[in-house]
Design a protein around this motif. Sequence first.
Motif, mmCIF file in Angstrom:
data_model
loop_
_atom_site.group_PDB
_atom_site.id
_atom_site.type_symbol
_atom_site.label_atom_id
_atom_site.label_comp_id
_atom_site.label_asym_id
_atom_site.label_seq_id
_atom_site.Cartn_x
_atom_site.Cartn_y
_atom_site.Cartn_z
ATOM 1 N N LEU A 197 7.960 -20.332 -19.567
ATOM 2 C CA LEU A 197 6.607 -20.264 -20.454
ATOM 3 C C LEU A 197 6.216 -21.540 -21.069
ATOM 4 O O LEU A 197 5.316 -21.390 -21.231
ATOM 5 N N HIS A 198 7.894 -22.011 -21.675
ATOM 6 C CA HIS A 198 7.546 -23.332 -22.590
ATOM 7 C C HIS A 198 6.554 -24.634 -21.804
ATOM 8 O O HIS A 198 5.782 -25.100 -21.857
ATOM 9 N N TYR A 199 7.248 -24.432 -20.007
ATOM 10 C CA TYR A 199 6.469 -25.490 -20.138
ATOM 11 C C TYR A 199 5.493 -25.944 -18.857
ATOM 12 O O TYR A 199 4.205 -25.916 -19.258
ATOM 13 N N MET A 200 4.880 -24.176 -18.426
ATOM 14 C CA MET A 200 3.648 -23.410 -18.389
ATOM 15 C C MET A 200 2.609 -23.547 -19.435
ATOM 16 O O MET A 200 1.729 -23.089 -19.554
ATOM 17 N N GLY A 201 3.271 -24.017 -20.416
ATOM 18 C CA GLY A 201 2.367 -23.565 -22.482
ATOM 19 C C GLY A 201 1.404 -21.940 -22.336
ATOM 20 O O GLY A 201 0.554 -21.965 -22.256
ATOM 21 N N LEU A 202 2.505 -21.167 -22.108
ATOM 22 C CA LEU A 202 1.903 -19.714 -21.829
ATOM 23 C C LEU A 202 2.987 -19.215 -22.763
ATOM 24 O O LEU A 202 3.901 -19.543 -23.454
ATOM 25 N N ASP A 203 1.740 -18.146 -23.605
ATOM 26 C CA ASP A 203 2.676 -16.934 -24.265
ATOM 27 C C ASP A 203 2.727 -15.854 -23.840
ATOM 28 O O ASP A 203 2.124 -15.291 -22.947
ATOM 29 N N ALA A 204 4.144 -15.035 -24.394
ATOM 30 C CA ALA A 204 4.110 -13.414 -23.795
ATOM 31 C C ALA A 204 3.275 -12.756 -24.089
ATOM 32 O O ALA A 204 2.717 -12.392 -25.312
ATOM 33 N N GLY A 205 2.699 -11.780 -23.376
ATOM 34 C CA GLY A 205 1.451 -10.884 -23.933
ATOM 35 C C GLY A 205 0.698 -11.288 -23.340
ATOM 36 O O GLY A 205 -0.214 -10.512 -23.856
ATOM 37 N N MET A 206 0.146 -12.458 -22.666
ATOM 38 C CA MET A 206 -1.634 -12.704 -23.080
ATOM 39 C C MET A 206 -1.467 -12.014 -21.709
ATOM 40 O O MET A 206 -0.578 -11.759 -20.313
ATOM 41 N N ALA A 207 -3.067 -12.128 -21.654
ATOM 42 C CA ALA A 207 -3.852 -10.928 -20.159
ATOM 43 C C ALA A 207 -3.426 -12.103 -19.175
ATOM 44 O O ALA A 207 -3.746 -13.316 -19.257
ATOM 45 N N ILE A 208 -2.976 -11.773 -18.119
ATOM 46 C CA ILE A 208 -3.219 -12.721 -16.722
ATOM 47 C C ILE A 208 -4.598 -13.869 -16.591
ATOM 48 O O ILE A 208 -4.716 -14.853 -16.268
ATOM 49 N N SER A 209 -5.599 -12.517 -16.631
ATOM 50 C CA SER A 209 -7.027 -12.781 -16.109
ATOM 51 C C SER A 209 -8.065 -13.848 -18.010
ATOM 52 O O SER A 209 -9.307 -13.977 -17.952
ATOM 53 N N ASP A 210 -7.145 -13.859 -19.524
ATOM 54 C CA ASP A 210 -7.679 -14.880 -19.544
ATOM 55 C C ASP A 210 -6.500 -16.185 -19.755
ATOM 56 O O ASP A 210 -7.240 -17.182 -20.120
ATOM 57 N N ILE A 211 -6.129 -16.713 -18.616
ATOM 58 C CA ILE A 211 -5.192 -17.906 -18.155
ATOM 59 C C ILE A 211 -6.670 -18.515 -17.378
ATOM 60 O O ILE A 211 -7.153 -18.477 -16.835
ATOM 61 N N PRO A 212 -7.032 -19.681 -18.033
ATOM 62 C CA PRO A 212 -7.506 -21.099 -17.379
ATOM 63 C C PRO A 212 -7.334 -21.714 -16.872
ATOM 64 O O PRO A 212 -5.886 -22.106 -16.958
ATOM 65 N N VAL A 213 -7.963 -21.879 -15.858
ATOM 66 C CA VAL A 213 -7.484 -23.224 -14.791
ATOM 67 C C VAL A 213 -8.562 -24.762 -14.893
ATOM 68 O O VAL A 213 -9.678 -24.477 -15.112
ATOM 69 N N ASP A 214 -7.620 -25.413 -14.431
ATOM 70 C CA ASP A 214 -8.109 -26.871 -14.502
ATOM 71 C C ASP A 214 -8.737 -27.001 -13.001
ATOM 72 O O ASP A 214 -9.377 -28.126 -13.299
ATOM 73 N N VAL A 215 -7.345 -27.142 -12.264
ATOM 74 C CA VAL A 215 -8.130 -27.588 -10.637
ATOM 75 C C VAL A 215 -7.356 -26.208 -10.158
ATOM 76 O O VAL A 215 -6.515 -25.434 -10.533
ATOM 77 N N VAL A 216 -8.354 -26.176 -8.978
ATOM 78 C CA VAL A 216 -7.928 -25.074 -7.682
ATOM 79 C C VAL A 216 -7.418 -25.882 -6.882
ATOM 80 O O VAL A 216 -8.273 -27.196 -6.322
ATOM 81 N N PHE A 217 -7.233 -25.626 -6.121
ATOM 82 C CA PHE A 217 -5.885 -26.312 -4.644
ATOM 83 C C PHE A 217 -6.122 -24.731 -3.657
ATOM 84 O O PHE A 217 -5.475 -24.069 -3.700
ATOM 85 N N ILE A 218 -6.877 -24.833 -2.802
ATOM 86 C CA ILE A 218 -6.690 -23.926 -1.389
ATOM 87 C C ILE A 218 -6.743 -25.275 -0.033
ATOM 88 O O ILE A 218 -7.152 -25.826 0.538
ATOM 89 N N GLY A 219 -5.320 -24.803 0.448
ATOM 90 C CA GLY A 219 -4.941 -25.280 1.669
ATOM 91 C C GLY A 219 -3.185 -25.468 1.220
ATOM 92 O O GLY A 219 -2.328 -24.132 1.456
ATOM 93 N N SER A 220 -2.540 -25.860 1.886
ATOM 94 C CA SER A 220 -1.326 -25.281 2.583
ATOM 95 C C SER A 220 -0.903 -24.800 3.659
ATOM 96 O O SER A 220 -1.676 -24.553 4.016
ATOM 97 N N CYS A 221 0.756 -24.974 4.253
ATOM 98 C CA CYS A 221 1.249 -24.437 5.535
ATOM 99 C C CYS A 221 1.512 -22.825 4.835
ATOM 100 O O CYS A 221 1.086 -21.971 5.879
ATOM 101 N N THR A 222 0.898 -22.352 3.924
ATOM 102 C CA THR A 222 0.815 -20.816 3.467
ATOM 103 C C THR A 222 -0.798 -20.408 3.837
ATOM 104 O O THR A 222 -0.899 -19.376 4.716
ATOM 105 N N ASN A 223 -1.770 -21.074 3.861
ATOM 106 C CA ASN A 223 -2.985 -21.031 3.092
ATOM 107 C C ASN A 223 -3.724 -21.353 3.703
ATOM 108 O O ASN A 223 -4.979 -22.212 2.710
ATOM 109 N N SER A 224 -3.925 -22.321 4.736
ATOM 110 C CA SER A 224 -4.914 -23.350 5.356
ATOM 111 C C SER A 224 -5.197 -23.414 6.743
ATOM 112 O O SER A 224 -6.011 -24.157 7.305
#
Lengths: 471, 212
Positions: free
Chosen positions: A327-354
């Motif tokens: 949580l410290h590394y990710m800069g998140l607080d326990a209890g925060m709604a996942i849908s409230d987390i903002p994103v700076d970058v989006v990556f669509i790719g990799s051997c998983t999903n490209s």
Amino acid sequence: MAGKTLYDKLWDAHLVRREEGGTALLYIDRHLVHEVTSPQAFEGLRLAGRKPWRTDSVVATPDHNVPTTGQSGGIEGISDPIARIQVSTLDSNVKEFGLTYFPMNDIRQGIVHVVGPEEGATLPGMTVVCGDSHTSTHGAFGALAHGIGTSEVEHVLATQCLVQKKMKNMRVTVQGHVGPGVTAKDIVLAIIGKIGTAGGTGHAVEFAGEAIRDLSVEGRMTVCNMAIEAGARAGMVAVDEKTIDYFKDKPLAPKGEMWDKAVNAWRDLTSDDDAMFDKEVVLDAACIEPQVTWGTSPEMVVGISEQVPDPEGEQDKVKAEGMRRALHYMGLDAGMAISDIPVDVVFIGSCTNSRIEDLREAAAVAKGRKVASTVKQALVVPGSGLVKRQAEEEGLDTIFIEAGFEWREPGCSMCLAMNADRLEPGERCASTSNRNFEGRQGNGGRTHLVSPAMAAAAAVKGHFTDVRELN
Amino acid sequence: MDKFEKLTAIVAPLDRSNVDTDAIIPKQFLKSIKRTGFGPNAFDEWRYLDHGEPGMDNSTRPLNPDFVLNQERYQGANILLARENFGCGSSREHAPWALLDYGFRVIIAPSFADIFFNNCFKNGILPIVLDEKKVAQLFNEVEESEGYKLTVDLEAQTITTPSGEKFAFDVDPFRKHCLINGLDDIGLTLQHVDDIKAYEARRKNEAPWLFN
């Protein structure tokens, strides 16, 4: 006597010799090679005066270091001098030893795990290895496929065999059907969330059940790709008609009479009804919602409707400390709604999903929408030159570009940030890749693993959002 | 590969679970085409306060005083004590190369990731699985006593603490044999050339499409 599992069958068919104490020599049919984990192996061969045992079993392509812009400049166009040396070392090794090679600027070049199945270089019933942990991908069509280290790359080059100990059998059954908007990526993240990042250690995992059968072969690749994230070196799915259809007419797949003969053999690549597994896990597909990881291990994952969990509620002290650190590394607080987390970058790719289906899934969300103004960068990196061409023929590139995404050239890219595509310290990324480890996408970068549809949804909203609620 | 028989050495405790190979050796150092020289960049992101890149003079970089391996008492450690699922993630053999180059010959943990575990043996590192309670006991003892050393005897398959307490451990007989004798796997396999050729001949008949 109990019947055989799919893994038992693949193991038995490739057994060259059994030693006392349970180790064995296992024959390898296909060896995939890329630039990062092979130079020391080729050097080892040279120093010992050895030659590859079977050059026709090797397929090589550069993927980890290649830039995703300006590839037409070839190796000389790679601006990082150390990366350039590594790619050119592969180039010269491949030429020296006479191996099949898809170099930069060949339309067939791309991420090795996308290229293998696409070319029919990896087939059902094969043993497949590569100096890359995501080799488990190829298990999706009833192959025994796993990652190896560089010493083993050298060993397979020199002997066509691996010294192995048989793994245990594990089956993960996903019963019933997933709801709309829930994808292969969500299924595998939910599995990892349930069994943990070491849940499959020491096991070959077969994924089974209606929800797995419902998936396309590409979807099954996404699931098997992340078997290693659950600790299992090898993940696999039994062969069915979808598998056989997938390989028909692939460039390196058998043809004519040989095809019929192969298909006949492939139809047996399923676990017998009375096969015994050392470990069984069952999940209910209907309970799986779109998944988002919140921490620094793929097992730190919840559904989009949930909150960031609280370490105070964890009984295991070592685990609770790991959660606090995450949580410290990710800069998140326990209890925060996942849908409230903002994103700076989006990556669509990799051997998983490209693969093409991943890009279609993301484009369906991006179509007619715009990347949010708060998102600094949204990248789409196709898995291979052929995926890129196919997507362009379907107009997916236009959809992405009009929405404000960057349409890039194929490679591993920001999954592991060996090339120029990387997060800056503190940047938060919605990523379709496979690892959310500290620093994975760039020193100090924060990764949330999601499906392509969820990544595209996060791009247009600027924060995580339930893709099922977009229209 | 260097032989491994017996070692008495200082133990360094790395008290976190799921230590992945990206943490052991970050990706920017994977661009090297050599097997050596990774030691100064082992645990780079935890060990230094600045961002490391290949080619930097690591001796002048600011060390993170909070990282356990930077503490004076653990200098010269050759045994690493770790938590569960050590070495998970990427198959990069650069991880054991970095640990070996740093000086570690033994890693003790409740569990290891499969590929990493395998890669250790190929490089003369002995990974030892010990149950969680015993590992917890060793963590306590290491932290309580400066200069704490363990003796690891591969032939006898024992770990001996300074108080003389002995813990037995399991090791695969083939891997033990290779490690004690510093044997090259490839050389051993090539003693079975006839078996490999016989397998190929049989298989070409059964599944000829695999040889096109």
